[in-house]
Design a protein around this motif. Structure first.
Motif, short mmCIF file in Angstrom:
data_model
loop_
_atom_site.label_atom_id
_atom_site.label_comp_id
_atom_site.label_asym_id
_atom_site.label_seq_id
_atom_site.Cartn_x
_atom_site.Cartn_y
_atom_site.Cartn_z
N MET A 1 1.50 -17.77 3.19
CA MET A 1 1.21 -16.62 2.35
C MET A 1 0.59 -15.51 3.20
N THR A 2 1.43 -14.74 3.87
CA THR A 2 0.94 -13.68 4.75
C THR A 2 0.62 -12.44 3.93
N THR A 3 -0.59 -11.91 4.10
CA THR A 3 -1.05 -10.78 3.30
C THR A 3 -1.67 -9.70 4.18
N ILE A 4 -1.27 -8.45 3.93
CA ILE A 4 -1.90 -7.30 4.58
C ILE A 4 -2.94 -6.72 3.62
N GLU A 5 -4.13 -6.51 4.12
CA GLU A 5 -5.23 -5.98 3.32
C GLU A 5 -5.66 -4.64 3.91
N ILE A 6 -5.59 -3.59 3.10
CA ILE A 6 -6.07 -2.27 3.49
C ILE A 6 -7.33 -2.00 2.68
N ASP A 7 -8.46 -1.82 3.34
CA ASP A 7 -9.74 -1.77 2.66
C ASP A 7 -10.48 -0.48 2.97
N HIS A 8 -10.53 0.41 1.96
CA HIS A 8 -11.24 1.70 2.08
C HIS A 8 -10.88 2.39 3.40
N THR A 9 -9.59 2.53 3.62
CA THR A 9 -9.08 3.03 4.90
C THR A 9 -8.73 4.51 4.82
N SER A 10 -9.17 5.25 5.82
CA SER A 10 -8.80 6.66 5.96
C SER A 10 -8.26 6.89 7.36
N ARG A 11 -7.44 7.92 7.47
CA ARG A 11 -6.96 8.33 8.79
C ARG A 11 -6.80 9.84 8.77
N TRP A 12 -7.44 10.49 9.74
CA TRP A 12 -7.29 11.93 9.84
C TRP A 12 -6.85 12.33 11.24
N PHE A 13 -6.20 13.47 11.28
CA PHE A 13 -5.73 14.06 12.53
C PHE A 13 -6.37 15.44 12.64
N GLY A 14 -7.41 15.55 13.46
CA GLY A 14 -8.17 16.81 13.50
C GLY A 14 -8.80 17.05 12.14
N ASN A 15 -8.49 18.19 11.53
CA ASN A 15 -9.04 18.53 10.22
C ASN A 15 -8.14 18.08 9.07
N VAL A 16 -7.01 17.46 9.39
CA VAL A 16 -6.05 17.05 8.36
C VAL A 16 -6.29 15.58 7.98
N VAL A 17 -6.55 15.34 6.70
CA VAL A 17 -6.74 13.98 6.21
C VAL A 17 -5.39 13.48 5.70
N ALA A 18 -4.79 12.53 6.42
CA ALA A 18 -3.47 12.01 6.03
C ALA A 18 -3.59 10.88 5.02
N VAL A 19 -4.62 10.03 5.18
CA VAL A 19 -4.87 8.91 4.27
C VAL A 19 -6.35 8.94 3.92
N ASN A 20 -6.65 8.89 2.62
CA ASN A 20 -8.02 9.13 2.18
C ASN A 20 -8.53 7.96 1.34
N ASP A 21 -9.32 7.08 1.96
CA ASP A 21 -10.02 5.99 1.27
C ASP A 21 -9.06 5.14 0.43
N VAL A 22 -8.03 4.63 1.07
CA VAL A 22 -7.02 3.82 0.38
C VAL A 22 -7.36 2.34 0.50
N SER A 23 -7.25 1.63 -0.62
CA SER A 23 -7.37 0.17 -0.63
C SER A 23 -6.16 -0.40 -1.36
N MET A 24 -5.48 -1.36 -0.74
CA MET A 24 -4.36 -2.04 -1.40
C MET A 24 -4.10 -3.36 -0.68
N THR A 25 -3.42 -4.26 -1.37
CA THR A 25 -3.05 -5.55 -0.82
C THR A 25 -1.54 -5.72 -0.91
N ILE A 26 -0.91 -6.03 0.22
CA ILE A 26 0.53 -6.24 0.27
C ILE A 26 0.77 -7.72 0.56
N GLY A 27 1.33 -8.43 -0.43
CA GLY A 27 1.55 -9.86 -0.27
C GLY A 27 3.02 -10.22 -0.20
N PRO A 28 3.35 -11.51 -0.20
CA PRO A 28 4.75 -11.95 -0.11
C PRO A 28 5.62 -11.36 -1.21
N GLY A 29 6.89 -11.17 -0.88
CA GLY A 29 7.82 -10.51 -1.79
C GLY A 29 8.14 -9.12 -1.29
#
Length: 303
Positions: A1-29
């Protein structure tokens, strides 16, 4: 049961916020990742693949951090949207090169090329390939080491209908085998046919998660639209419109049905059969007309 967990994740490039405080779980299927252009889908996929470091938060695979973790990379296959291919190589040479990076040889490359039905063109240079053929050889390269996680960024771009159906069937089969498959697509019909689960991002934020029909039913602030056929449409409409749960009713003569907007989903679903019974009206069809993925996506993007 391989699962990817994204927990309160953000990513910015300079002053540009591309991903803002994202949480989600990606499981089988098979999971579909949806969002308008510029919503942050590719950035999320690149963080899941280990190409980008999160600015804040974590991205893990079975609790192991993905960023700069070579052991985890061996479990991940990636089909990026951007080409980044070596046109002077043949398809077979390209896939063999990736096999060798995983300590594998020609046999693994041959198997991967067969899986995507590219044996017939494996000895042609990639420079001569169509867009759809390039997509398939990228897929072969991603599958060569039998990853438990497959990440695909707009994988259907440039494919003809036959190629698209073949890839959809392959992804369904992988999901049924218990692999974790995530793909982004802007063609909602493909996501609706393929994904058992969707994740929606809008303007870098996580907007919704789950089966799209369940998401629609949770959106109580949006009127629900129903197509209803009965033994006496006009009498039914007159009885329903008097109740505050019903915001509007149209008689659709082409469909031979009523188009009803319900503002109180729970009350309306109880009211409709009660009213029909009280007036001696037979209900022939009761069908939600706005539970397609296209409708749900439009609601979420406009929210």
């Amino acid at each position: 049961m391989t699962t990817i967990e994204i927990d309160h994740t953000s990513r910015w490039f300079g002053n540009v916020v591309a991903v803002n405080d994202v949480s989600m779980t990606i499981g089988p299927g098979v999971t579909g990742l949806l969002g308008p252009n510029g919503a942050g889908k590719s950035t999320l996929i690149n963080m899941m693949a280990g190409f980008l470091e999160p600015s804040t938060g974590t991205v893990t695979l079975d609790s192991e951090p993905i960023w700069r973790n070579e052991g985890v990379y061996r479990s991940i296959g990636i089909v990026p949207e951007r080409e980044g291919m070596y046109d002077f190589l043949t398809g077979r040479e390209f896939v063999v090169a990736n096999a060798e990076l995983h300590g594998l040889g020609d046999a693994a490359a041959r198997e991967a090329l067969a899986t995507v039905e590219m044996e017939y063109a494996q000895d042609r240079r990639i420079a001569t390939y169509s867009k759809g053929m390039r997509q398939r050889v990228k897929m072969a390269s991603a599958l060569v080491h039998h990853p438990s996680v497959l990440l695909l960024d707009e994988p259907f771009n440039g494919m003809d209908p036959r190629q698209r159906m073949q890839l959809m069937e392959l992804l369904r089969r992988m999901g049924a085998e218990g692999r974790t498959v995530l793909f982004s697509s802007h063609i909602l019909e493909e996501v609706e046919q393929l994904a058992s689960h969707i994740e929606v991002v809008v303007a870098g934020r996580h907007a919704a998660s789950g089966d799209f029909r369940k998401i629609r039913r949770l959106m109580t602030d949006r009127p629900h639209r129903y197509l209803v056929r009965s033994s006496d449409d006009r009498a039914l409409a007159a009885a329903l419109i008097a109740d505050p749960s019903t915001a509007g009713i149209e008689v659709d003569s082409t469909e031979g049905a009523l188009l009803i907007q319900a503002v109180d989903f729970g009350r309306f679903t109880t009211l409709l059969p009660e009213v029909a019974r009280a007036h001696g009206i037979r209900l022939l069809t009761v069908s939600p007309s706005d539970e397609s993925l296209e409708s749900v996506f439009s609601y979420l993007v406009a929210a």
